[in-house]
Design a protein around this motif. Structure first.
Motif, mmCIF file in Angstrom:
data_model
loop_
_atom_site.group_PDB
_atom_site.id
_atom_site.type_symbol
_atom_site.label_atom_id
_atom_site.label_comp_id
_atom_site.label_asym_id
_atom_site.label_seq_id
_atom_site.Cartn_x
_atom_site.Cartn_y
_atom_site.Cartn_z
ATOM 1 N N VAL A 270 0.709 -1.348 0.016
ATOM 2 C CA VAL A 270 -0.046 0.417 -0.117
ATOM 3 C C VAL A 270 0.948 1.248 0.189
ATOM 4 C CG1 VAL A 270 -1.432 1.477 1.508
ATOM 5 C CG2 VAL A 270 -1.908 -0.940 0.673
ATOM 6 N N PHE A 271 1.655 1.128 1.082
ATOM 7 C CA PHE A 271 2.620 2.474 0.762
ATOM 8 C C PHE A 271 3.852 3.057 0.073
ATOM 9 C CE2 PHE A 271 2.661 2.566 6.353
ATOM 10 C CZ PHE A 271 1.555 3.160 5.939
ATOM 11 N N GLU A 272 4.071 1.748 -1.097
ATOM 12 C CA GLU A 272 4.390 1.257 -2.821
ATOM 13 C C GLU A 272 3.729 2.250 -3.588
ATOM 14 O OE1 GLU A 272 5.385 -1.906 -3.317
ATOM 15 O OE2 GLU A 272 7.570 -2.012 -2.031
ATOM 16 N N GLN A 273 2.345 1.753 -3.738
ATOM 17 C CA GLN A 273 1.339 2.495 -4.370
ATOM 18 C C GLN A 273 1.317 3.628 -4.417
ATOM 19 O OE1 GLN A 273 -1.590 -0.410 -3.281
ATOM 20 N NE2 GLN A 273 -0.646 -1.920 -4.990
ATOM 21 N N LEU A 274 1.246 3.988 -2.699
ATOM 22 C CA LEU A 274 0.799 6.014 -2.554
ATOM 23 C C LEU A 274 1.744 6.671 -2.606
ATOM 24 C CD1 LEU A 274 -0.533 4.553 1.191
ATOM 25 C CD2 LEU A 274 -1.805 6.494 -1.038
ATOM 26 N N LEU A 275 3.368 5.996 -2.657
ATOM 27 C CA LEU A 275 4.459 6.458 -2.833
ATOM 28 C C LEU A 275 4.755 6.596 -4.675
ATOM 29 C CD1 LEU A 275 7.401 7.498 -2.599
ATOM 30 C CD2 LEU A 275 8.309 5.075 -2.840
ATOM 31 N N GLN A 276 4.138 5.663 -5.359
ATOM 32 C CA GLN A 276 4.791 5.787 -6.671
ATOM 33 C C GLN A 276 3.068 6.640 -7.006
ATOM 34 O OE1 GLN A 276 6.496 4.788 -8.655
ATOM 35 N NE2 GLN A 276 7.628 4.295 -6.745
ATOM 36 N N SER A 277 2.381 6.784 -7.341
ATOM 37 C CA SER A 277 1.287 8.062 -7.282
ATOM 38 C C SER A 277 1.622 9.247 -5.974
ATOM 39 C CB SER A 277 -0.179 7.285 -6.179
ATOM 40 O OG SER A 277 -1.263 8.487 -6.508
ATOM 41 N N THR A 278 1.927 9.479 -5.584
ATOM 42 C CA THR A 278 2.771 10.314 -5.377
ATOM 43 C C THR A 278 3.700 11.375 -5.693
ATOM 44 O OG1 THR A 278 2.469 10.779 -3.106
ATOM 45 C CG2 THR A 278 3.868 12.096 -2.895
ATOM 46 N N LEU A 279 4.991 10.416 -6.598
ATOM 47 C CA LEU A 279 5.962 10.748 -7.118
ATOM 48 C C LEU A 279 5.273 11.003 -8.491
ATOM 49 C CD1 LEU A 279 9.251 7.749 -6.756
ATOM 50 C CD2 LEU A 279 9.189 10.865 -6.257
ATOM 51 N N LYS A 280 4.776 10.232 -8.819
ATOM 52 C CA LYS A 280 3.580 10.770 -10.276
ATOM 53 C C LYS A 280 3.201 12.126 -10.158
ATOM 54 C CE LYS A 280 0.400 9.200 -14.125
ATOM 55 N NZ LYS A 280 -0.583 8.255 -14.199
ATOM 56 N N MET A 281 2.093 12.636 -9.794
ATOM 57 C CA MET A 281 1.639 13.731 -8.774
ATOM 58 C C MET A 281 2.795 15.172 -9.033
ATOM 59 S SD MET A 281 -1.473 13.723 -6.599
ATOM 60 C CE MET A 281 -0.926 12.140 -5.977
ATOM 61 N N GLN A 282 4.016 14.784 -8.341
ATOM 62 C CA GLN A 282 4.952 15.796 -8.239
ATOM 63 C C GLN A 282 5.968 15.885 -9.333
ATOM 64 O OE1 GLN A 282 8.519 14.527 -8.541
ATOM 65 N NE2 GLN A 282 9.080 16.587 -8.229
ATOM 66 N N ASP A 283 5.996 14.919 -11.009
ATOM 67 C CA ASP A 283 6.408 14.631 -11.989
ATOM 68 C C ASP A 283 5.068 15.968 -12.453
ATOM 69 O OD1 ASP A 283 7.672 14.990 -14.159
ATOM 70 O OD2 ASP A 283 6.293 12.897 -14.916
ATOM 71 N N GLN A 284 3.962 15.764 -12.939
ATOM 72 C CA GLN A 284 3.080 16.209 -13.326
ATOM 73 C C GLN A 284 3.421 18.076 -12.931
ATOM 74 O OE1 GLN A 284 -0.229 14.214 -12.477
ATOM 75 N NE2 GLN A 284 0.098 12.986 -14.490
ATOM 76 N N THR A 285 3.309 18.002 -11.462
ATOM 77 C CA THR A 285 3.064 19.075 -10.794
ATOM 78 C C THR A 285 4.658 20.335 -10.978
ATOM 79 O OG1 THR A 285 1.609 18.490 -9.061
ATOM 80 C CG2 THR A 285 2.807 20.834 -8.767
ATOM 81 N N TYR A 286 5.284 19.338 -11.180
ATOM 82 C CA TYR A 286 6.520 20.215 -11.673
ATOM 83 C C TYR A 286 6.658 20.423 -12.869
ATOM 84 C CZ TYR A 286 11.507 20.368 -14.032
ATOM 85 O OH TYR A 286 12.403 20.505 -14.437
ATOM 86 N N GLN A 287 6.326 19.424 -14.242
ATOM 87 C CA GLN A 287 6.216 19.641 -15.338
ATOM 88 C C GLN A 287 5.423 20.774 -15.917
ATOM 89 O OE1 GLN A 287 8.214 18.182 -17.710
ATOM 90 N NE2 GLN A 287 8.569 16.188 -16.451
#
Length: 103
Positions: A43-60
């Motif tokens: 569950v934490f791995e899935q949350l981490l991956q989701s957060t990293l994806k949002m971080q990348d989208q926000t950075y872009q």
């Protein structure tokens, strides 16, 4: 009496959101490494991956708007040097673990 309330600009809001995503990613990373239950870890791995994806989208988004200044370019040779150093450290760590823990 007309009191003006300060407004927070769009750039400030997005920057705060990015900072929260970075903090969340650090917290999830810690949770992943400290979880001993496979289901909880997943569950934490899935949350981490989701957060990293949002971080990348926000950075872009911020980068496209000119709201995020990136660091100066690094020479490719320096990046490769660091990768080699970390790879050697990882190899040495794995060898130590195999010798002492049998992983």
């Amino acid at each position: 009496m007309n009191i003006q309330t300060p407004t927070i600009g769009e750039q400030d809001i997005v920057y705060s959101f990015l900072a929260d995503l970075k903090r969340s990613a650090r917290e999830y990373t810690t949770a992943v490494t400290e979880s001993n239950c496979p289901e909880v870890r997943q569950v934490f791995e899935q949350l981490l991956q989701s957060t990293l994806k949002m971080q990348d989208q926000t950075y872009q988004l911020m980068s496209q708007q000119g709201w995020y200044n990136t660091s100066s370019p690094v020479l490719s040779a320096e990046i490769n040097k660091q990768i080699n150093t970390y790879t050697q450290t990882q190899t040495q760590t794995n060898q130590i673990l195999q010798q002492n823990v049998g992983i």
